[in-house]
Design an enzyme around this catalytic site. Structure first.
Site, PDB file in Angstrom:
ATOM      1  CG  ASP A 171      97.547 -27.487  24.115  1.00 58.16           C
ATOM      2  OD1 ASP A 171      98.511 -28.258  24.186  1.00 58.16           O
ATOM      3  OD2 ASP A 171      96.462 -27.796  23.593  1.00 58.16           O
ATOM      4  CD  GLU A 184     101.084 -26.860  26.669  1.00 57.96           C
ATOM      5  OE1 GLU A 184     101.072 -27.681  25.737  1.00 57.96           O
ATOM      6  OE2 GLU A 184     100.270 -26.919  27.620  1.00 57.96           O
TER       7      GLU A 184
END
Length: 225
Positions: free
Chosen positions: A48, A120
């Site tokens: 992320d 992610e």
């Protein structure tokens, strides 16, 4: 781990264990009674941050005329759950996720929340395996084709639905959370959008906000916008 997934990504791992780690969902770890740290959640945390850095750098240089506020909006449109899930589907990532049987039977391979988290996690795994430039190359390859589209159309679904309803009614859409499932740190919310007391859309998401956006998206499909 499948050579096909690496082909889809356009990246070959030196440490294949990192890719396996990236696609290992918490439900699989729980079902197999493995160490909780063997799930992809830590890699998701790292990925992320890597994604946000790469997209921020890309937007900063691609749109030198944009203000900080506009850049923030564009970044949000690109890295939101639905955008990540769409990219994950393009890469057929759902096929390769290690899921618990219960989660798989509930359609986990197609859930936006799971697909976005796994993508992610893969970004985090590539960062650890090959470094920043390797993961940046993948992220730019995925995002460059959609960046201008996101720049031209960055309205969220709730805003679009609201604008439509204002043309036909004085009443706005009302959103409510009708269901919450999962542990506190990994909840899935179900939201309902109603208009004049009638349900016009229902959606799920990893946050209340995302669930409401999905409900608005489904409502828009119903009115063919």
């Amino acid at each position: 781990m499948s050579d096909q997934l690496q082909t889809n990504l356009g990246y070959t791992f030196k440490r294949h264990s990192l890719l396996k780690h990236a696609v290992t969902h918490a439900s699989f770890v729980h079902e197999q009674k493995l160490n909780p740290l063997e799930s992809n959640e830590r890699l998701e945390f790292l990925g992320d941050a890597v994604l946000e850095l790469c997209i921020s750098d890309f937007l900063y240089h691609r749109y030198p005329e944009m203000s900080e506020g506009d850049l923030t909006k564009k970044r949000a449109a690109l890295v939101r759950e639905s955008s990540l899930a769409s990219l994950a589907r393009d890469l057929s990532i759902g096929t390769f996720i290690l899921l618990g049987q219960g989660e798989a039977s509930e359609g986990g391979r197609e859930k936006d929340s799971i697909l976005s988290d796994v993508l992610e996690s893969i970004f985090g795994a590539i960062y650890l395996d090959g470094g920043l430039e390797e993961v940046r190359a993948l992220i730019l390859r995925l995002y460059e084709p959609i960046a201008d589209k996101a720049t031209r159309s960055n309205k969220d679904h709730k805003t679009t639905l609201q604008e439509h309803l204002q043309k036909i009614s004085h009443e706005t859409a009302v959103y409510s959370i009708i269901k919450e499932i999962g542990p506190a740190h990994k909840k899935i919310f179900t939201a309902q959008a109603t208009h004049k007391g009638k349900v016009i859309g229902t959606g799920k998401g990893a946050s209340k906000k995302n669930a409401e956006q999905e409900a608005a998206r489904m409502a828009l499909r119903g009115v063919k916008i």
